[in-house]
Design a protein around this motif. Sequence first.
Motif, mmCIF file in Angstrom:
data_model
loop_
_atom_site.group_PDB
_atom_site.id
_atom_site.type_symbol
_atom_site.label_atom_id
_atom_site.label_comp_id
_atom_site.label_asym_id
_atom_site.label_seq_id
_atom_site.Cartn_x
_atom_site.Cartn_y
_atom_site.Cartn_z
ATOM 1 N N ASP A 74 -16.258 2.253 -4.706
ATOM 2 C CA ASP A 74 -15.534 2.189 -3.231
ATOM 3 C C ASP A 74 -14.123 2.911 -3.499
ATOM 4 O O ASP A 74 -13.381 3.204 -4.670
ATOM 5 C CB ASP A 74 -14.822 0.732 -2.982
ATOM 6 C CG ASP A 74 -14.511 0.544 -1.778
ATOM 7 O OD1 ASP A 74 -13.318 1.013 -1.683
ATOM 8 O OD2 ASP A 74 -15.020 0.058 -0.837
ATOM 9 N N PRO A 75 -13.806 3.927 -2.403
ATOM 10 C CA PRO A 75 -12.617 4.828 -2.532
ATOM 11 C C PRO A 75 -11.348 4.025 -3.005
ATOM 12 O O PRO A 75 -10.320 4.464 -3.543
ATOM 13 C CB PRO A 75 -12.414 5.458 -1.137
ATOM 14 C CG PRO A 75 -13.776 5.168 -0.615
ATOM 15 C CD PRO A 75 -14.582 4.049 -0.993
ATOM 16 N N LEU A 76 -11.471 2.626 -2.754
ATOM 17 C CA LEU A 76 -10.339 1.852 -3.325
ATOM 18 C C LEU A 76 -10.095 1.790 -4.639
ATOM 19 O O LEU A 76 -8.927 1.743 -5.146
ATOM 20 C CB LEU A 76 -10.566 0.369 -2.804
ATOM 21 C CG LEU A 76 -9.244 -0.378 -2.168
ATOM 22 C CD1 LEU A 76 -8.563 -0.011 -1.206
ATOM 23 C CD2 LEU A 76 -9.461 -1.936 -2.178
ATOM 24 N N ARG A 120 -1.387 0.641 2.370
ATOM 25 C CA ARG A 120 -2.605 1.371 2.213
ATOM 26 C C ARG A 120 -3.989 0.802 1.890
ATOM 27 O O ARG A 120 -4.881 1.281 2.185
ATOM 28 C CB ARG A 120 -1.961 2.748 1.008
ATOM 29 C CG ARG A 120 -3.139 3.899 0.889
ATOM 30 C CD ARG A 120 -2.496 4.666 -0.242
ATOM 31 N NE ARG A 120 -3.522 5.698 -0.832
ATOM 32 C CZ ARG A 120 -3.337 6.401 -1.833
ATOM 33 N NH1 ARG A 120 -2.118 6.312 -2.500
ATOM 34 N NH2 ARG A 120 -4.130 7.383 -2.090
ATOM 35 N N LEU A 121 -3.614 -0.093 0.743
ATOM 36 C CA LEU A 121 -4.914 -0.655 0.446
ATOM 37 C C LEU A 121 -5.282 -1.690 1.685
ATOM 38 O O LEU A 121 -6.601 -2.033 1.823
ATOM 39 C CB LEU A 121 -4.515 -1.893 -0.845
ATOM 40 C CG LEU A 121 -4.367 -0.987 -2.144
ATOM 41 C CD1 LEU A 121 -3.670 -1.799 -3.002
ATOM 42 C CD2 LEU A 121 -5.217 -0.208 -2.632
ATOM 43 N N ASP A 123 -5.213 -0.991 4.786
ATOM 44 C CA ASP A 123 -6.054 -0.185 5.817
ATOM 45 C C ASP A 123 -7.477 -0.040 5.229
ATOM 46 O O ASP A 123 -8.507 0.397 6.041
ATOM 47 C CB ASP A 123 -4.969 1.087 5.882
ATOM 48 C CG ASP A 123 -4.062 0.713 6.846
ATOM 49 O OD1 ASP A 123 -3.804 -0.216 7.419
ATOM 50 O OD2 ASP A 123 -3.024 1.712 6.941
ATOM 51 N N GLY A 124 -7.596 0.073 3.960
ATOM 52 C CA GLY A 124 -8.826 0.444 3.292
ATOM 53 C C GLY A 124 -9.690 -0.911 3.195
ATOM 54 O O GLY A 124 -11.038 -0.621 2.987
ATOM 55 N N GLU A 127 -9.868 -3.778 9.312
ATOM 56 C CA GLU A 127 -9.575 -2.929 10.460
ATOM 57 C C GLU A 127 -9.356 -3.903 11.672
ATOM 58 O O GLU A 127 -10.205 -4.797 11.930
ATOM 59 C CB GLU A 127 -10.578 -1.995 10.793
ATOM 60 C CG GLU A 127 -10.385 -1.263 12.079
ATOM 61 C CD GLU A 127 -11.141 -0.067 12.518
ATOM 62 O OE1 GLU A 127 -11.290 0.167 13.319
ATOM 63 O OE2 GLU A 127 -12.254 0.318 11.207
ATOM 64 N N THR A 142 -7.731 8.827 12.701
ATOM 65 C CA THR A 142 -8.967 8.249 12.210
ATOM 66 C C THR A 142 -9.968 8.960 12.922
ATOM 67 O O THR A 142 -11.357 8.680 12.478
ATOM 68 C CB THR A 142 -8.960 6.790 12.122
ATOM 69 O OG1 THR A 142 -9.093 6.168 13.789
ATOM 70 C CG2 THR A 142 -7.853 6.118 11.277
ATOM 71 N N PRO A 457 -16.980 3.343 7.376
ATOM 72 C CA PRO A 457 -16.628 2.552 6.108
ATOM 73 C C PRO A 457 -16.780 0.922 6.457
ATOM 74 O O PRO A 457 -16.582 0.614 7.634
ATOM 75 C CB PRO A 457 -15.236 2.807 5.658
ATOM 76 C CG PRO A 457 -15.061 4.074 6.312
ATOM 77 C CD PRO A 457 -15.692 4.134 7.500
ATOM 78 N N ARG A 459 -15.595 -1.742 6.271
ATOM 79 C CA ARG A 459 -14.209 -2.712 6.253
ATOM 80 C C ARG A 459 -14.421 -3.958 7.146
ATOM 81 O O ARG A 459 -15.430 -3.999 7.927
ATOM 82 C CB ARG A 459 -13.082 -2.027 6.730
ATOM 83 C CG ARG A 459 -12.528 -0.804 5.978
ATOM 84 C CD ARG A 459 -11.272 -0.065 6.409
ATOM 85 N NE ARG A 459 -11.681 0.539 7.517
ATOM 86 C CZ ARG A 459 -10.957 1.271 8.482
ATOM 87 N NH1 ARG A 459 -9.503 1.241 7.987
ATOM 88 N NH2 ARG A 459 -11.217 2.043 9.484
#
Length: 561
Positions: A74-76, A120-121, A123-124, A127, A142, A457, A459
């Motif tokens: 995951d990009p996180l 930032r985290l 938002d990932g 939503e 976005t 994504p 989320r």
Amino acid sequence: MLVSLTIRDIVLIDRLELAFQSGLCVLTGETGAGKSILLDALGLALGIRADTGLVRPGAQHASVTAVFQVEAPDPLWAVLAEHDIDPGEGEVVLRRVVGADGRGRAFVNDQPVSVGLLRRLGDGLVEVQGQFEQRGLLDTATHRGSLDAYGGLGDQAQEVATLWRHWRAAVEAHATMQQDLDHARREEAYLRAAVAELEALAPRAGEERDLSDQREMLMNAERLTEALSAAAAHLTGGEASSGGAEAALAGAQRTLERIAAKAGGRLSGALEALDRAAVETGEALAQIQSVSADIELDSARQEEVEARYFALRELARKHGTEVDGLAEVQRTLSERLMGIDSGGARLDDLARAAQTVRADYQAAAGTLGAARRASAKAMDAAVAKELPPLKLDRATFVTQVEARDEADWGPAGMDRIAFQVATNPGAAPGPLGKIASGGELARFLLALKVVLAGVAPGRTLVFDEVDSGIGGATAHAVGERLARLTRDRQVLVVTHSPQVGARGAYHLRVRKEADGERLTTRVSTLDPGERCEEIARMLSGAQITEEARAAARRLIEADPR
């Protein structure tokens, strides 16, 4: 996926622990029960701006902890690694503490962090649509990513970003070269004079030591000459001595040679030693005479040696180096002069390289822009099909893809992308958040999310006011679409609609209770019987009838799940 939410001392909530599951979670309750408080609390954990009014009266601080399970890759993870935060076994814990005095702290996996990183985290991970400021699809930043994901344009976008970086690097290289060349040209006269001076003096490595030795010798030439002459006289038998060393050695050698035959060879060693001594004495005399001759020849050069010695030292001081470093200074300055002479050609080469990669970027970005416009038409058509069932049949949705001025080009390409809507026929489209009302906005975003399902994504999605001002078939359509979104993600919805509530995979009821002299918000997870009763309440109001219960059962049983 949101696993749990723990709230302490937020408004009417003193202590609350909620567990969440996958699928569609519905939150219901009477108006004023505190549903919005739950969303405010979640927002705190996600990094939104803190409001001291959220701290429960009498409490020193409020806290919210949200636990998420995040599957790798995951990009996180990259964000966590960037800040040296251990993700553990795929669990991310966001915690926010807000004091009654306005001070606050933020933590990720029990490590103190900035609120900016928390947001930032957040938002990932989540939503939120329809409740908090400009987040999710309300944020125009976005929209490009959503369109590229829908059109499968990720590889093209990556190529454009790479070419952009190459172009900027080429432009930077040209600018740096131009700056260096301009600076060099400003000091060209100095460079030529300095190089000419160095070339005229032609310094050599080790020369300072040689000149220093010569200078020392020449300054003591008279005393040296006297000493050398005396030494030579002792060896040769000059005026200062009678016979000298050479004559003495020769006489001793002749005397022994006359009787050597009668000594039975015992004088051989002595004769050999005398022979060696005679040779060594001759060499010493030759050296003395050579040095004497050099002193006589160099005595006329004393001024020349002095002048060069001090000229080299002065030039070294001028260039801030040692005398032995002057040769390197000369090489460096000569190279800078050569750079001026050849700089124009090199500058032209860099300019051509920058123009070439600019053309490559422009071509790739143009192709990407065309693909985006085609994808925008397809996406707009897909969203348009979703609008009528959501009571937005008179509305239009437009993905605007506009060319930017060159000054605004960037790694994302040459396009400005924005989702716009018009809620009335003939009206000009405008930004999502400015044109649509709260309920309309939530339904527009729901339609978009349905269209983007599977490409955006995954989320956790939170919807608030998605059923505002609707009922019947429209509410049923909203519920059906919310349930459809849960095929690849977790969805939470705050709703007043029984049609939406009936679609939930699990159901949380929010209510306000009296606790002594104060009111407290409570949240409970409903079992099937309680859920049917809550849906009936939403259908009929405070007085729940058997008809309402029967209608509630039909709504729940009609759910295709």
